[in-house]
Motif scaffolding. Structure first.
Motif, short mmCIF file in Angstrom:
data_model
loop_
_atom_site.label_atom_id
_atom_site.label_comp_id
_atom_site.label_asym_id
_atom_site.label_seq_id
_atom_site.Cartn_x
_atom_site.Cartn_y
_atom_site.Cartn_z
N GLU A 79 1.07 -1.02 0.02
CA GLU A 79 0.21 0.22 0.06
C GLU A 79 1.21 1.20 -0.39
OE1 GLU A 79 -3.91 -0.39 2.99
OE2 GLU A 79 -2.55 0.70 3.84
N GLN A 80 2.07 1.20 1.36
CA GLN A 80 3.36 2.61 1.04
C GLN A 80 4.11 2.79 -0.47
OE1 GLN A 80 2.87 4.75 2.96
NE2 GLN A 80 1.59 3.87 4.22
N LEU A 82 2.51 1.54 -2.91
CA LEU A 82 1.70 2.34 -4.61
C LEU A 82 1.57 4.12 -4.02
CD1 LEU A 82 1.02 -0.11 -5.38
CD2 LEU A 82 -1.59 0.49 -5.15
N LEU A 83 1.83 4.11 -2.68
CA LEU A 83 1.76 5.87 -2.33
C LEU A 83 2.56 6.93 -2.05
CD1 LEU A 83 -1.21 5.79 0.16
CD2 LEU A 83 -1.50 6.25 -1.89
N SER A 84 3.79 6.18 -3.27
CA SER A 84 5.03 6.63 -2.88
C SER A 84 4.76 7.19 -4.65
CB SER A 84 5.99 5.52 -3.29
OG SER A 84 7.04 6.08 -3.59
N PRO A 85 5.67 9.07 -3.88
CA PRO A 85 5.92 9.81 -5.57
C PRO A 85 6.85 9.23 -6.56
CG PRO A 85 7.28 10.26 -3.68
CD PRO A 85 6.31 9.33 -3.08
N ARG A 215 -2.26 -1.56 -8.68
CA ARG A 215 -3.37 -1.20 -8.90
C ARG A 215 -4.98 -0.97 -8.64
NH1 ARG A 215 -1.15 4.01 -7.85
NH2 ARG A 215 0.80 4.53 -8.85
N LEU A 218 -5.45 -3.24 -5.68
CA LEU A 218 -5.41 -3.41 -3.90
C LEU A 218 -6.65 -2.38 -3.84
CD1 LEU A 218 -2.10 -4.13 -3.98
CD2 LEU A 218 -2.74 -1.91 -2.16
N GLU A 219 -7.17 -1.38 -5.07
CA GLU A 219 -8.61 -1.21 -4.58
C GLU A 219 -9.55 -1.98 -3.80
OE1 GLU A 219 -11.52 0.73 -7.96
OE2 GLU A 219 -8.93 1.17 -8.53
N ARG B 59 -9.16 5.67 1.94
CA ARG B 59 -7.80 5.32 0.79
C ARG B 59 -8.54 6.09 -0.12
NH1 ARG B 59 -6.43 0.17 1.25
NH2 ARG B 59 -6.74 -0.41 -0.29
N CYS B 62 -6.62 9.05 -0.32
CA CYS B 62 -5.19 8.31 -0.99
C CYS B 62 -4.98 8.35 -2.01
CB CYS B 62 -4.77 7.19 -0.05
SG CYS B 62 -4.84 7.37 1.96
N LEU B 64 -5.68 5.43 -3.59
CA LEU B 64 -6.30 4.14 -3.40
C LEU B 64 -6.87 3.00 -3.82
CD1 LEU B 64 -4.50 2.95 -0.12
CD2 LEU B 64 -3.33 2.46 -2.25
N SER B 65 -8.43 3.84 -4.06
CA SER B 65 -8.35 3.70 -4.80
C SER B 65 -10.13 5.16 -4.82
CB SER B 65 -10.23 2.95 -3.57
OG SER B 65 -10.42 3.18 -2.60
N ASN B 66 -10.66 4.33 -5.93
CA ASN B 66 -11.29 5.60 -7.65
C ASN B 66 -13.23 6.10 -6.26
OD1 ASN B 66 -10.16 6.50 -8.63
ND2 ASN B 66 -10.38 4.37 -9.89
N ASP B 83 -0.86 12.61 -9.60
CA ASP B 83 -0.62 11.34 -9.47
C ASP B 83 1.40 11.23 -8.26
OD1 ASP B 83 -0.39 8.96 -9.51
OD2 ASP B 83 1.01 8.58 -11.13
N TYR B 87 1.05 12.27 -4.11
CA TYR B 87 1.79 11.31 -3.22
C TYR B 87 2.93 11.94 -2.74
CZ TYR B 87 -1.32 8.55 -5.61
OH TYR B 87 -1.72 7.61 -5.63
N GLY B 88 3.84 12.59 -2.86
CA GLY B 88 5.02 13.55 -2.26
C GLY B 88 4.47 14.25 -1.23
N MET B 90 1.69 13.53 0.74
CA MET B 90 0.82 12.98 1.67
C MET B 90 1.38 11.74 2.11
SD MET B 90 -1.80 10.12 1.60
CE MET B 90 -1.59 9.82 -0.64
N TYR B 92 -0.03 9.10 4.23
CA TYR B 92 -1.04 7.46 4.90
C TYR B 92 -0.74 6.64 5.77
CZ TYR B 92 -4.76 4.18 4.78
OH TYR B 92 -5.78 3.42 4.49
N ILE B 93 -1.81 6.50 7.01
CA ILE B 93 -1.02 5.20 7.49
C ILE B 93 -2.32 4.70 8.09
CG2 ILE B 93 -0.21 4.68 9.98
CD1 ILE B 93 1.59 7.75 10.37
N GLY B 94 -2.47 3.71 7.49
CA GLY B 94 -3.88 3.05 7.91
C GLY B 94 -3.83 1.68 8.85
#
Lengths: 219, 218
Positions: A79-80, A82-85, A215, A218-219, B59, B62, B64-66, B83, B87-88, B90, B92-94
């Motif tokens: 998950e992390q 995927l959130l990487s720049p 992507r 993980l949705e 999510r 973030c 992660l989902s639409n 994109d 992400y740069g 933000m 997220y800690i889930g």
């Protein structure tokens, strides 16, 4: 960033050696079973050697595909990622490279030793190793797509083999073909060039495809 | 640092917006027409009973989902289009800690922040872990830590990743009283410096912020 992923996965592999060793021993045992069951008929062993070694390499590489993303998925590190720049494709390329270093390279190194059981000539062993060296990264790259698509599914292990094995066929044909060509006194360069081409194509497209699959998964 | 500066053009422009968001899980619609906007220094607490879609909303925020409908905007642009730039900015800690059991505490922190675009040295990582109450445990593999300590490892990322938007899903779960106070201070400091926080929690926590929004999901 690419290096961080490789470093991380290698570190994890060192801490969990059992995972790496099972793949390698699987390969060794499968390849060794054939001479034992067929008997010491040198001609027959020589003919079947390239095919057997390649099929065993395919299966061994696939055995560890399930782990490529699933552990990271379960503990949230995927998950992390995927959130990487950073570009996700690059991260996937890093993971596939680490997978190859951990599972592919030991197979390549072990193949010449196992080839001796099949009475292969020195040159044939060299060609076999070269073909595996070029071909095993393709297995990891294509496998990454299958692993990403089946992530989080029940019975994903079987499904991944159904998805990925057909895609491995071209590599298998030309990989085994290179050694056969060498043994029958023909040129094998074309075979190796083709595997090299597969490597380049999968190196460009597989990370991108696997990233898109991740992507979705993980949705 | 680099990402942070690039993604913040000017302080007053930063804004997170949700427009007519809807979420569907299977056949069931969890929520619809959720609108909010969050500006620099703003805190948004997402509230609602279990299963009301809090985690789903986070999510979505973030990326992660639409969302089933609607759009999420960061500084006026859809986060889908931004994109990497989004992400740069933000963190997220889930629910999942995002730590590897086989790696040590310090390795986990350094790798996860490197992935988030912040390459930190050993000293900086040690300092952050000391602050969050993991002094002397830097070299232990995460698998021997307690739940609360794992949570602290995940939260340590907030100290080293200089992002402006924090999205926290139940950050206080498993934490002891001292740690809750520590996180509260950390959040307040972040908000004072013009950061933004979106969080869910079932615990009562009093965070001082320039503006606090409560978003109730039915």
């Amino acid at each position: 960033m690419f290096m961080w992923i490789i470093k991380r996965d290698l570190l994890l592999a060192v801490r969990r050696q059992a995972d790496v060793l099972t793949t390698l021993f699987f390969f060794i045992i499968v390849v060794s079973l054939f001479p034992l069951s067929v008997g010491p008929e040198m001609n027959m062993l020589r003919t079947m050697a390239p095919g057997v070694v390649w099929v065993a390499a395919l299966l061994a590489s696939m055995l560890s595909l399930g782990r490529m993303f699933s552990n990271d998925y379960l503990d949230g590190t995927l998950e992390q990622m995927l959130l990487s720049p950073q570009s996700l494709s690059l991260l996937v390329l890093g993971k596939a490279s680490a997978h190859w270093l951990v599972t592919g390279v030991p197979l390549v190194l072990m193949a010449p030793v196992l080839g001796i059981q099949y009475d292969l000539s020195g040159e044939a062993l060299l060609v076999l190793t070269a073909a595996l060296l070029l071909g095993t990264p393709v297995l990891s790259l294509i496998g990454a797509i299958g692993a990403a698509l089946t992530l989080g599914l029940r019975g994903g292990g079987v499904l991944v083999s159904l998805l990925v094995l057909p895609l491995y066929i071209p590599v298998l044909i030309f990989g085994a073909g290179a050694v056969e060509a060498n043994m029958s006194g023909m040129e094998f360069d074309a075979h190796l060039s083709l595997i090299g081409a597969f490597l380049l194509v999968s190196g460009v497209f597989a990370p991108w495809a696997a990233a898109s699959a991740l992507r979705v998964s993980l949705e | 640092m680099r990402y942070n500066q690039r993604s913040i053009p000017s302080i007053d422009k930063i804004m997170l917006q949700g427009i007519n968001l809807a979420c569907v899980r299977g056949d069931r619609e969890l929520f619809r027409d959720v609108n909010f906007s969050l500006e620099a220094g703003g805190l948004m607490q997402v509230r609602g009973p279990n299963g009301s879609g809090k985690t789903s909303l986070l999510r979505m925020l973030c990326g992660l989902s639409n969302p089933a409908a609607g759009e999420i905007r960061w500084n006026g642009a859809s986060i889908r289009a931004l994109d990497g730039e989004y992400y740069g900015a933000m963190t997220y800690i889930g629910h999942l800690s995002g730590t590897k059991d086989d790696l040590t505490v310090i390795e986990n922190l350094r790798i996860s922040s490197a992935l988030a675009g912040f390459d930190i040295g050993i000293d900086q990582a040690k300092e952050a872990l000391g602050y969050i109450g993991l002094q002397g445990r830097e070299g232990l593999p995460v698998k021997v830590l307690s739940q609360g300590q794992r949570r602290r490892v995940a939260l340590a990322r907030l100290l080293v990743c200089k992002t402006s938007l924090w999205i926290l899903d139940e950050p206080l779960v498993a934490l002891d009283v001292a740690a809750v106070k520590l996180i509260q201070e950390l959040l307040e400091q972040h908000l004072r410096e013009g950061g933004m926080v979106v969080m869910t929690t079932h615990q009562e926590i009093d965070i001082t912020a320039i503006s606090t929004t409560q978003l109730h999901l039915a």
